[in-house]
Each structure stands twice: as C-alpha cells, then as structure tokens.
Design an enzyme around this catalytic site. Structure first.
Site, short mmCIF file in Angstrom:
data_model
loop_
_atom_site.label_atom_id
_atom_site.label_comp_id
_atom_site.label_asym_id
_atom_site.label_seq_id
_atom_site.Cartn_x
_atom_site.Cartn_y
_atom_site.Cartn_z
CG HIS A 1 -94.74 7.43 27.27
ND1 HIS A 1 -95.65 6.76 26.88
CD2 HIS A 1 -93.81 7.90 26.29
CE1 HIS A 1 -95.50 6.40 25.67
NE2 HIS A 1 -94.50 6.98 25.28
CE LYS B 1 -99.81 5.50 18.41
NZ LYS B 1 -99.01 5.38 19.44
C1 MEV Z 1 -99.73 7.19 22.69
O1 MEV Z 1 -99.24 6.21 21.96
C2 MEV Z 1 -101.38 6.89 22.83
C3 MEV Z 1 -101.99 8.27 23.37
O2 MEV Z 1 -101.73 9.41 22.78
C4 MEV Z 1 -103.49 7.99 23.47
C5 MEV Z 1 -104.44 9.12 23.88
O3 MEV Z 1 -104.05 10.40 23.75
O4 MEV Z 1 -105.48 8.84 24.33
C6 MEV Z 1 -101.51 8.57 24.75
#
Ligand code: MEV
Length: 424
Positions: free
Chosen positions: A376, A261
């Site tokens: 974030h 994702k």
């Molecule tokens: C968030 O949009 C994407 C992540 O969860 C990807 C990952 O965990 O590698 C930060």
C-alpha cells in the site's frame, strides 16, 4: 473474438498506449475507448442532463484489472476507484486463481422486489389472504405498466404478503417479485408498485403508504468461487492463516465490516465504472451480511480442499443492469461495458462478484503474510510525491526514497524533492 486477459508489461505503458492495447486485445476499435480519455469523456452538457444544478464533472481514475478468467473465458475488467493498490491487488489475485482455472460463477434470475406498505388494517391476516387471492389481477395490472419488459421475457413473477410488527403499529406489506431482465430495474418496479397501490389498499381495506423497491435484493444473487493454489499462494501456512483470517470475519462483526469493505473495494469499482448504482449494490451487500440469526457476518467463506488448496466463495445480491441510467448515457461507462463484453446483466453481475472475491483474497493474503502497508505504501508514496509537486521524471526517485526511508509523508517528500532539485 475471445480476449486474452494476460497483459504482461501493461502497467509500464502510458494511459493512451494502454487504451491502444485494450483495443487490440479486445478486438474493438480505438474509438470505443476514446471516452476514457478525460478530454473526450463526459462533458458538462451531458452531465447537465443527468443530475441537477451541474457545475462540472468529477474525474475518478479508471484502471483495468488483468488476468481474470471467469467460467473459462478471459475478461478485462474496468475498475473506477480513487484507492491505490485495488486494481493491482485484484489482478494479482486473478493471476493466482488462474493457476487452477480461474473463477466459476452463477446467478439467480434477475428478480427484484417492490414493497407496498398498508396501514390501519383491522384484520392483517385476512388482508394477507385477500391479497394473495387477488394475485392474478394485481400481477396483470403491474405487467401492464411495462409491456416492453414483458415482451423481452421479463415482468411480474409472483407476489407475497407479510405482516410486519413495528413499534408504531402492525403493517401488511405486499411484495411484487419482478424479473427485470437486463435492467437494474428500480424504475420498472417502482412504477409497478405505484400502479397497484390503490387496488391493494381497497383489497386490504387499509391505507397505502410506501411504494418502493427493496434494496435487500436477496432474490437477485450472484455467486463466485475459486480454488487458489496453495503453492502459488505461498504454501500451506499461508492457506491456514487465510482460513483463520476468514474465520475471524465470520465470527466477529468488527472484523467482518473491514473484511466486507475489502470485498466492496473491488465490487464498487466495477459497479461505478459501468455506470451502475453503487449505493444499491452496497445496501444489498450489507443487508445480506446479516444472517438468519440477526448477526452481521462476512459475505465470503474460505476453506481448504482435499489437496490443501484454498477454496474461496462469495454470494451476494447484485442488482446491476446494462440498459438505462448512466450505463447508457455516460460515455466512459459505455466504453467500460464494451470492454467487459458482458452480454447480459447476469453476466455482468457474475464478473463483478468474481472481482469481489479476488479483492477479498488479495487483502487476506497480504494481511496473513507481510501486512497490508508494504504494498500500500509504495502506491501511496506516488500520491504523496505527486501532491508535493514531483514531475514524471522526478517521481521514481522520490517514491523510492519515501519507501526506503519508511517515511511516506508530505514533509519528507518536500525535503527529498528539495534535495533532488539542489543536486544534493
Ligand atoms: C482496505 O481498503 C481494505 C482492507 O482493510 C480489507 C481487509 O482488511 O480485508 C485491506
């Protein structure tokens, strides 16, 4: 003109000043980026020609990732996404990759496949060989559907036939392998599959049902790799832990889904910005994430080189085009394609894959160090503050309070704003 993708201070400018900077850096006219201004972009009339029952258009933020070097050339990458920190994270990872030369990419030829399903065949193995025997005739019929593609050097390259056992019966499935050049190609191959269907049914002595492309575009792969300098990443421990993070995604489907994702955060943003079919790319990616052993796994790999630097690699189907569809009719997508400067669909596919790898690295680095929430939350706080009604002048104060108080919540934003306005 070659582009310099290093744009220090870019993030401190206003959107219109950033567009002016892009024009200057990319050697394009400001006019080419006018459609990125929401008041000058896709109109309801234009949208009405694109889909049905149009009542309006939906704005999605379009940002530009900086610092990318792909195969020795700098590129400025348009990314359309509603998710905070995606553009900043990609730019940051590209800055780290840059220390050791940026991204190297390659791709297979732009070959996609269409399937023709045949039912009720008495002798599937016999039918398979009869169809392969009729290869030249079927390829000729398919090519006749798209003389322009053939003129551009594309067209049918081969056909294959499989016998597929299912719970409802046994099917003969014919595949047409078509070089679609700079198109995404769905329309071209679907027309070809429909054109050969009657004859295919006759030859196989069965009933033809589905005639449609496969989104498992494993003959149209793009690859990206980069060496991420150990020191710039934060040292040997960070490299070691990113390798562990990647290894968990390889071994565990629960982690792989989230890992992938993160890759798609980057990929889908560029695919959308350039007016390409996000669902086709996502379907291709997820089907590719299932290995030969039938297990869902991560699309990328992380290892160390002999000097202890991190080596990241990513390979996946990338069915994107530069001609046809929204890429040509959506004015903002046209601006985005112009900014990217990709001359062929293969170049576009490769840049998109490099962005996917950058996005992946950025997420793993954050997860392996301070965690994802710190960066974030600062960006999320902006959204919360804006939603609470903070003006441009009030925004910096409200955001820093939400972050400092570790309370990035609507109720706290209301309270901070009320305090600010009452002069407390
Ligand atoms: C968030 O949009 C994407 C992540 O969860 C990807 C990952 O965990 O590698 C930060």
């Amino acid at each position: 003109m070659s582009v310099n993708s290093r744009l220090p201070g870019f993030r401190d400018e206003s959107p219109s000043a950033r567009r002016a900077l892009l024009a200057e850096r990319s050697g394009r006219t400001l006019d080419e980026f006018r459609a990125l201004d929401p008041f000058e972009g896709l109109t309801a009339e234009q949208a009405d020609h694109m889909i049905e029952n149009v009542v309006g258009v939906l704005g999605v933020p379009l940002g530009v990732a900086t610092n990318f070097t792909v195969n020795g050339d700098d590129v400025l990458v348009p990314m359309a996404t509603e998710e905070p920190s995606v553009v900043a994270a990609a730019s940051n990872a590209a800055r780290i990759a840059r220390v050791r030369g940026g991204f190297r990419t390659s791709s297979s030829r732009p070959v996609i496949q269409a399937q023709v399903q045949i039912l009720d065949v008495a002798d599937p193995e016999g039918a398979r060989l009869r169809l392969l025997d009729a290869r030249d005739e079927l390829m000729r019929t398919a090519d006749e559907q798209d003389p322009q593609l053939v003129e551009l050097g594309g067209g049918v390259r081969d056909l294959s036939v499989r016998v597929v056992e299912s719970r409802a019966g046994r099917y003969v499935v014919l595949h047409l392998l078509v070089d679609v050049r700079d198109a995404m190609g769905a329309n071209a191959v679907n027309s070809m599959a429909e054109a050969v269907a009657v004859r295919v049914g006759e030859i196989a002595r069965g009933r033809v049902l589905l005639r449609i492309l496969t989104n498992k575009a494993d003959t149209r792969l793009a690859r990206a790799s980069a060496v991420f300098d150990a020191e710039t990443l934060g040292g040997a421990d960070v490299v070691r832990d990113i390798v562990h993070a990647g290894a968990l995604a390889e071994a565990d489907p629960y982690r792989a889904a989230t890992h992938n994702k993160g890759i798609m955060n980057g990929i889908t943003a560029v695919v959308l910005a350039t007016g390409n079919d996000t669902r086709a790319v996502e379907a291709g990616a997820h089907s590719h994430a299932v290995g030969a052993d039938g297990r869902y796994t991560s699309l990328s790999r992380f290892e160390t080189d002999t000097d202890g630097n991190l080596v990241g690699t990513l390979e996946l189907p990338m069915p994107v085009g530069l001609v046809g569809g929204a890429t040509k009719v959506h004015p903002a997508a046209r601006s985005a394609v112009s900014l990217l400067g990709a001359g062929t669909a293969q170049q576009l596919a490769e840049v998109i894959t490099a962005v996917g790898l950058a996005q992946n690295l950025a997420a793993l680095r954050a997860l392996a160090t301070e965690g994802i929430q710190r960066g974030h939350m600062a960006l999320h706080a902006r959204n919360v503050a804006v939603a609470a009604g903070a003006t441009t002048d009030e925004l910096p104060h409200v955001v820093s309070r939400l972050v400092a108080d570790r309370a990035v919540r609507a109720d706290h934003a209301d309270q901070v704003l009320a305090e600010l306005r009452s002069g407390q």
